[in-house]
Write an enzyme that holds these catalytic residues in place. Structure first.
Site, PDB file in Angstrom:
ATOM      1  N   SER A 274       0.832  -1.218   0.000  1.00 29.78           N
ATOM      2  CA  SER A 274       0.000   0.000   0.000  1.00 29.78           C
ATOM      3  C   SER A 274       0.861   1.262   0.000  1.00 29.78           C
ATOM      4  O   SER A 274       0.383   2.334  -0.371  1.00 29.78           O
ATOM      5  CB  SER A 274      -0.888   0.047   1.235  1.00 29.78           C
ATOM      6  OG  SER A 274      -1.816  -0.969   1.189  1.00 29.78           O
TER       7      SER A 274
ATOM      8  N   ALA B  89      -2.653  -0.133   9.976  1.00 34.99           N
ATOM      9  CA  ALA B  89      -1.885  -1.396   9.981  1.00 34.99           C
ATOM     10  C   ALA B  89      -1.864  -2.074   8.603  1.00 34.99           C
ATOM     11  O   ALA B  89      -2.845  -1.968   7.862  1.00 34.99           O
ATOM     12  CB  ALA B  89      -2.508  -2.338  11.006  1.00 34.99           C
TER      13      ALA B  89
ATOM     14  N   GLY C 239       2.058   0.746   5.834  1.00 33.07           N
ATOM     15  CA  GLY C 239       2.652   1.268   4.589  1.00 33.07           C
ATOM     16  C   GLY C 239       2.498   2.785   4.438  1.00 33.07           C
ATOM     17  O   GLY C 239       3.449   3.480   4.065  1.00 33.07           O
TER      18      GLY C 239
ATOM     19  N   ASP D 224     -10.775   2.997  17.249  1.00 37.62           N
ATOM     20  CA  ASP D 224     -11.602   2.966  16.048  1.00 37.62           C
ATOM     21  C   ASP D 224     -11.308   4.234  15.241  1.00 37.62           C
ATOM     22  O   ASP D 224     -11.426   5.348  15.765  1.00 37.62           O
ATOM     23  CB  ASP D 224     -13.082   2.916  16.480  1.00 37.62           C
ATOM     24  CG  ASP D 224     -14.004   2.726  15.294  1.00 37.62           C
ATOM     25  OD1 ASP D 224     -13.698   3.259  14.204  1.00 37.62           O
ATOM     26  OD2 ASP D 224     -15.021   2.038  15.444  1.00 37.62           O
TER      27      ASP D 224
ATOM     28  N   LYS E 105     -13.699   2.995  -1.183  1.00 36.49           N
ATOM     29  CA  LYS E 105     -13.851   1.666  -1.788  1.00 36.49           C
ATOM     30  C   LYS E 105     -15.153   1.670  -2.576  1.00 36.49           C
ATOM     31  O   LYS E 105     -16.189   2.115  -2.069  1.00 36.49           O
ATOM     32  CB  LYS E 105     -13.921   0.586  -0.703  1.00 36.49           C
ATOM     33  CG  LYS E 105     -12.840   0.695   0.339  1.00 36.49           C
ATOM     34  CD  LYS E 105     -11.467   0.324  -0.161  1.00 36.49           C
ATOM     35  CE  LYS E 105     -10.388   0.840   0.770  1.00 36.49           C
ATOM     36  NZ  LYS E 105      -9.026   0.589   0.354  1.00 36.49           N
TER      37      LYS E 105
HETATM   38  C1  LIG Z   1      -6.197  -1.805   3.701  1.00 36.98           C
HETATM   39  S1  LIG Z   1      -5.675  -1.914   5.335  1.00 36.98           S
HETATM   40  C2  LIG Z   1      -4.663  -0.501   5.515  1.00 36.98           C
HETATM   41  C3  LIG Z   1      -3.303  -0.698   4.954  1.00 36.98           C
HETATM   42  C4  LIG Z   1      -2.413   0.456   5.319  1.00 36.98           C
HETATM   43  N1  LIG Z   1      -2.812   1.698   4.686  1.00 36.98           N
HETATM   44  C5  LIG Z   1      -0.975   0.179   4.928  1.00 36.98           C
HETATM   45  O1  LIG Z   1      -0.434   0.951   4.147  1.00 36.98           O
HETATM   46  O2  LIG Z   1      -0.389  -0.776   5.423  1.00 36.98           O
HETATM   47  C6  LIG Z   1      -7.097  -1.439   6.235  1.00 36.98           C
HETATM   48  C7  LIG Z   1      -6.872  -1.359   7.727  1.00 36.98           C
HETATM   49  O3  LIG Z   1      -7.999  -0.705   8.284  1.00 36.98           O
HETATM   50  C8  LIG Z   1      -8.209  -1.255   9.581  1.00 36.98           C
HETATM   51  N2  LIG Z   1      -9.566  -0.909   9.980  1.00 36.98           N
HETATM   52  C9  LIG Z   1     -10.738  -1.374   9.513  1.00 36.98           C
HETATM   53  N3  LIG Z   1     -11.761  -0.768  10.148  1.00 36.98           N
HETATM   54  C10 LIG Z   1     -11.202   0.096  11.043  1.00 36.98           C
HETATM   55  C11 LIG Z   1     -11.718   1.012  11.952  1.00 36.98           C
HETATM   56  N4  LIG Z   1     -13.031   1.195  12.111  1.00 36.98           N
HETATM   57  N5  LIG Z   1     -10.848   1.725  12.700  1.00 36.98           N
HETATM   58  C12 LIG Z   1      -9.506   1.580  12.556  1.00 36.98           C
HETATM   59  N6  LIG Z   1      -8.966   0.726  11.673  1.00 36.98           N
HETATM   60  C13 LIG Z   1      -9.805  -0.004  10.918  1.00 36.98           C
HETATM   61  C14 LIG Z   1      -7.915  -2.719   9.424  1.00 36.98           C
HETATM   62  O4  LIG Z   1      -7.548  -3.258  10.678  1.00 36.98           O
HETATM   63  C15 LIG Z   1      -6.751  -2.695   8.438  1.00 36.98           C
HETATM   64  O5  LIG Z   1      -5.532  -2.744   9.133  1.00 36.98           O
END
Ligand SMILES: C[S@@+](CC[C@H](N)C(=O)[O-])C[C@H]1O[C@@H](n2cnc3c(N)ncnc32)[C@H](O)[C@@H]1O
Length: 383
Positions: free
Chosen positions: A208, A241, A244, A280, A325
């Site tokens: 990412s 997480a 990236g 969150d 998305k």
């Molecule tokens: C596509 S990944 C992100 C990748 C990140 N941008 C990277 O570069 O590594 C989406 C992330 O959003 C987190 N996520 C989903 N819903 C969330 C929420 N309500 N609050 C915080 N994190 C959330 C997931 O745990 C996941 O780690």
């Protein structure tokens, strides 16, 4: 007084002004599967110029050929700046749609078609299609030398490379089907096939990182980028997480707060420029205003957009970069509805902004949105 930077759309005398180029439509490349959205985008731009046409698309090809049926396609092309298109990653002005009858001679029909038109400063022969054997790529390579020589002899191509003239793109859609098209920049992308080739760095926690790098590279001019992204800034990454995006921002000298219930890469957790918060992302808010909020949470686009509007309207951030998305269907409608709602919220809060949207090469079923407020507007004269 803040310094005024030239905007990306201010340019010297147009290379089109001296030529007699006669257009038949527009040719665009997009992410395979998004041809319908790209076609709609071209028609929307054309309609603003009172020019109309229809698109020929083959789903999954990543190519849209919009044929003009009423008005002048060149007028539409002149209004396009590809970095401002959402789904089109490359756009050309199509001049000739050529069916090649004799596969032993692809040069003569192209030269004959172009002889009566304006001149070009450089020739590119390319194919946007991925055929497994790579035969179209091989054909494009093989044709380049004889085609260039013949076009130079006919006076269609300048003797030496010239930036003062439009570029000629011969787009091979098959061995028998070539579209001759014109390009000037920044109407068209200067990148081959409109795709930035970025190198993945092994220390990045996820691929990412390429997405956010591409966003900064392609959605801002170098001067704009220098203005909005600076060492010493502070930012928040929602849904961070494995890290990236946080990693990229830290590599640019920005101190980051990474918000996610999921865990961050160990090296980032140990980095003094990173604060990890397990929370969150739709609830977290900063204690003090930050320069950047970035968000890559996979959720309903309207939910992400409303939260990003909160950050901008409550003045928690100056800049926001986030992904929406897209659903499987009505993708254009969803993007338009989200953008309209964002504009309504910003206007309602009396916040001047510049909002840019792009489906990046590294994006999948999503688009990337960049919202800029504050001194950016005055520095770049956007009102
Ligand atoms: C596509 S990944 C992100 C990748 C990140 N941008 C990277 O570069 O590594 C989406 C992330 O959003 C987190 N996520 C989903 N819903 C969330 C929420 N309500 N609050 C915080 N994190 C959330 C997931 O745990 C996941 O780690």
């Amino acid at each position: 007084m803040s310094q005024k930077y030239p905007t990306s759309s201010s340019r010297k005398r147009s290379p089109l002004s001296s030529g007699k180029y006669s257009a038949i439509g527009l040719l665009a490349y997009c992410r395979p599967g998004f041809e319908a959205e790209c076609a709609q985008e071209l028609q929307n731009i054309a309609s603003l110029q009172f020019v109309y046409g229809y698109s020929k698309i083959e789903k999954g090809s990543g190519v849209v050929f919009w044929r003009c049926s009423q008005g002048n396609a060149l007028d539409v092309y002149k209004e396009i700046e590809v970095s401002r298109c959402i789904f089109a990653r490359q756009v050309f002005c199509a001049l000739h749609d050529l069916e090649i009858e004799d596969p032993k001679d692809r040069v003569s029909p192209v030269v004959e078609a172009l002889r009566a038109g304006g001149a070009f400063g450089f020739l590119h022969i390319e194919t946007p299609l991925e055929d497994e054997a790579g035969s179209l790529q091989k054909l494009a390579k093989k044709l380049t030398a004889p085609m260039s020589a013949a076009l130079r002899n006919a006076g269609v191509l300048s003797k030496a490379k010239s930036d003062e003239l439009p570029q000629l793109h011969l787009v091979c859609l098959s061995g028998q089907h070539i579209i001759a098209a014109l390009a000037i920049y920044p109407n068209s992308s200067a990148l081959p096939l409109g795709i930035p080739r970025l190198r993945f760095r092994n220390e990045a926690p996820s691929r990412s990182a390429l997405k956010i790098e591409e966003a900064f590279l392609t959605m801002l001019t170098p001067a704009e980028r220098e203005f909005v992204l600076k060492r010493g800034q502070r930012g928040v990454d929602l849904g961070a997480a494995p890290g990236g995006w946080t990693w990229y921002m830290v590599s640019q000298g920005v101190k980051m707060t990474a918000v996610d219930h999921g865990s961050l890469q160990q090296e980032l957790l140990e980095d003094p420029a990173v604060t990890y918060v397990s929370d969150d992302g739709y609830v977290y808010k900063p204690q003090k205003k930050v320069d950047w909020v970035v968000c890559d949470i996979v959720d309903k686009p309207k939910r992400t957009m409303e939260r990003m509007a909160d950050w901008l309207c409550y003045d928690w951030t100056t800049y926001a970069l986030f992904n929406l998305k897209l659903p499987m269907k009505t993708r254009m409608d969803e993007v338009e509805a989200c953008l309209q709602r964002l504009q309504e919220r910003l206007l309602g809060a009396d916040i001047e902004s510049e909002v840019r949207v792009k489906q990046l090469y590294h994006d999948r079923e999503e688009v990337t949105v960049l919202a800029l407020t504050g001194h950016f507007l005055t520095a770049f004269q956007k009102h």
